[in-house]
Design a protein around this motif. Structure first.
Motif, PDB file in Angstrom:
ATOM      1  N   PRO A 179      41.527  37.257  43.719  1.00 15.55           N
ATOM      2  CA  PRO A 179      41.181  36.062  42.945  1.00 15.55           C
ATOM      3  C   PRO A 179      41.100  34.879  43.901  1.00 15.55           C
ATOM      4  O   PRO A 179      41.364  35.026  45.104  1.00 15.55           O
ATOM      5  N   SER A 180      40.722  33.731  43.403  1.00 13.51           N
ATOM      6  CA  SER A 180      40.715  32.553  44.255  1.00 13.51           C
ATOM      7  C   SER A 180      42.144  32.264  44.744  1.00 13.51           C
ATOM      8  O   SER A 180      43.110  32.491  44.020  1.00 13.51           O
ATOM      9  N   ALA A 181      42.254  31.769  45.991  1.00 14.94           N
ATOM     10  CA  ALA A 181      43.560  31.650  46.658  1.00 14.94           C
ATOM     11  C   ALA A 181      44.223  30.307  46.355  1.00 14.94           C
ATOM     12  O   ALA A 181      44.464  29.496  47.244  1.00 14.94           O
ATOM     13  N   VAL A 238      42.505  23.569  41.143  1.00 13.18           N
ATOM     14  CA  VAL A 238      41.173  23.586  41.752  1.00 13.18           C
ATOM     15  C   VAL A 238      41.081  24.669  42.833  1.00 13.18           C
ATOM     16  O   VAL A 238      41.980  24.812  43.658  1.00 13.18           O
ATOM     17  N   SER A 239      39.990  25.431  42.834  1.00 13.57           N
ATOM     18  CA  SER A 239      39.830  26.526  43.804  1.00 13.57           C
ATOM     19  C   SER A 239      39.689  26.001  45.230  1.00 13.57           C
ATOM     20  O   SER A 239      39.140  24.929  45.446  1.00 13.57           O
ATOM     21  N   PRO A 240      40.195  26.771  46.219  1.00 10.11           N
ATOM     22  CA  PRO A 240      40.183  26.325  47.617  1.00 10.11           C
ATOM     23  C   PRO A 240      38.884  26.649  48.329  1.00 10.11           C
ATOM     24  O   PRO A 240      38.399  27.773  48.278  1.00 10.11           O
ATOM     25  N   SER A 297      40.961  25.304  29.966  1.00  9.01           N
ATOM     26  CA  SER A 297      41.402  24.361  30.989  1.00  9.01           C
ATOM     27  C   SER A 297      41.733  25.133  32.250  1.00  9.01           C
ATOM     28  O   SER A 297      42.633  25.951  32.282  1.00  9.01           O
ATOM     29  N   HIS A 298      40.982  24.891  33.295  1.00  8.90           N
ATOM     30  CA  HIS A 298      41.063  25.679  34.509  1.00  8.90           C
ATOM     31  C   HIS A 298      40.541  24.738  35.570  1.00  8.90           C
ATOM     32  O   HIS A 298      39.950  23.729  35.243  1.00  8.90           O
ATOM     33  N   TYR A 299      40.725  25.065  36.821  1.00  8.41           N
ATOM     34  CA  TYR A 299      40.188  24.202  37.875  1.00  8.41           C
ATOM     35  C   TYR A 299      40.624  22.760  37.640  1.00  8.41           C
ATOM     36  O   TYR A 299      39.849  21.832  37.828  1.00  8.41           O
TER      37      TYR A 299
HETATM   38 MG    MG Z   1      40.160  31.302  40.073  1.00  7.44          MG
END
Ligand code: MG
Ligand code: TXA
Length: 322
Positions: free
Chosen positions: A141-143, A149-151, A228-230
């Motif tokens: 997954p995103s780290a 917020v994604s890196p 709600s994400h990022y």
């Molecule tokens: Mg992600």
């Protein structure tokens, strides 16, 4: 735990990273979309450590990364449409969800118990190099911590996961900057589960019109796609022609007249690819110094669909998920 940082283009660093993965450890790896947090997808305990490091809800399934169409074919059953999409866009920012093969050997925590699996062959030599060295697919997954917020830079990963993972491979800023497009091939017409790095128009040229999965608009359809994400800490206001009061401003194209406000321009020449590549770093940066963030209108075509999807999630009511 000490988190090491090594250059992603150094073969010796990849050898070291493969050893960490083989013994069930976690390595953050750059991809063309965002940095991923990789673990051996066949080791249940290693995958469990991903959820733990990210503080991620258990029900959110993960994408498995491969280094060839052949390796993908050993994991999922790809229909004709799936094959055509894979040939057109792999390696690249496209994830295909399809029925998982009985002998795929993937840890059940990866799919969170579903009988479909999400697979991607990324255009990312460090990540595919690790899959080849290990000889096994990598769940990633995103780290970042879940819900943040994604890196898109190694420093972002260190900020949120430093001390929680063994190693970060630093490959500089990510070229595309938003996550992969996710297409579900489970039944009938292919469905767009998440807009991303491959624009809808490019996909539809290969596979015809994409269905939008049934469900409430704006509600999660892919499991775990929380609305709600990022999310930055600061409140986010969308479609803002100009900032108000102490808002920082995320501009696109020519910024509004006036001075004295804090502005980051995603693309002065209104280029959506440039805007996507800067999006997450810009949100982080404004979030670190502004009490609130206003965002310029962004056209909903091409990569704009993915950008607007991430921005709507960043702006969504957080009371339901926190
Ligand atoms: Mg992600
Ligand atoms: O660009 C990307 O896709 C990045 C890089 C690291 O490859 N990865 C990424 O992973 O964005 P993640 O875990 O942040 O997002 C995975 C998404 C989730 O929304 C999840 O619900 C969905 O994929 N997903 C995974 N398996 C699925 C399945 N079997 N069915 C439906 N959705 C699935």
């Amino acid at each position: 735990m000490m988190t090491d940082i090594l250059p992603a283009n150094d073969p010796a660093a990849l050898d070291e990273a493969a050893r960490v993965l083989a013994r069930g450890g976690l390595v953050a790896v750059p991809t063309e979309t965002v940095y991923g947090l990789a673990a051996d997808a066949t080791q249940g305990e290693a995958v469990a450590r991903i959820y733990e490091a990210k503080s991620r809800p258990r029900f959110n399934p993960l994408i498995v990364h491969v280094d060839s169409l052949e390796r993908a074919g050993r994991l999922i059953e790809l229909s004709g449409t799936g094959q055509a999409l894979a040939r057109a866009f792999w390696p690249g920012p496209l994830t295909l969800v399809a029925p998982m093969r009985a002998d795929a050997g993937i840890a059940s925590l990866v799919t969170a118990g579903l009988d479909t699996l999400a697979v991607r062959w990324p255009d990312a030599p460090a990540l595919t190099g690790l899959v080849s060295r290990l000889g096994r697919p990598l769940a990633a997954p995103s780290a970042n911590l879940s819900g943040t917020v994604s890196p898109t830079e190694a420093a972002h990963v260190l900020e949120s996961l430093g001390g929680r993972i063994e190693l970060i491979l630093d490959g500089g800023p990510c070229r595309i900057g938003v996550e992969s497009t996710i297409i579900c091939l489970e039944s009938g017409a292919p469905a767009l589960l998440r807009p991303g790095g491959i624009p809808r128009e490019a996909l539809e040229a290969i596979c015809g019109p994409l269905a939008t999965p049934a469900g409430d608009p704006g509600r999660p359809t892919a499991p775990g796609q929380l609305s709600s994400h990022y999310a930055p800490k600061a409140p986010v206001r969308l479609n803002a022609i100009r900032p108000r009061g102490s808002e920082g401003y995320l501009a696109f194209g020519k910024p509004p007249e006036g001075v004295g406000y804090d502005v980051i321009n995603l693309s002065e020449r209104s280029d959506l690819a440039e805007a996507a590549s800067k999006l997450f770093a810009a949100l982080r940066s404004l979030d670190s110094r502004c009490p609130a963030i206003a965002v310029a209108p962004i056209p909903d075509e091409g990569l704009g669909e993915a950008i607007n999807d991430r921005l709507r999630r960043a702006a969504a009511d957080r009371s339901t998920t926190r």
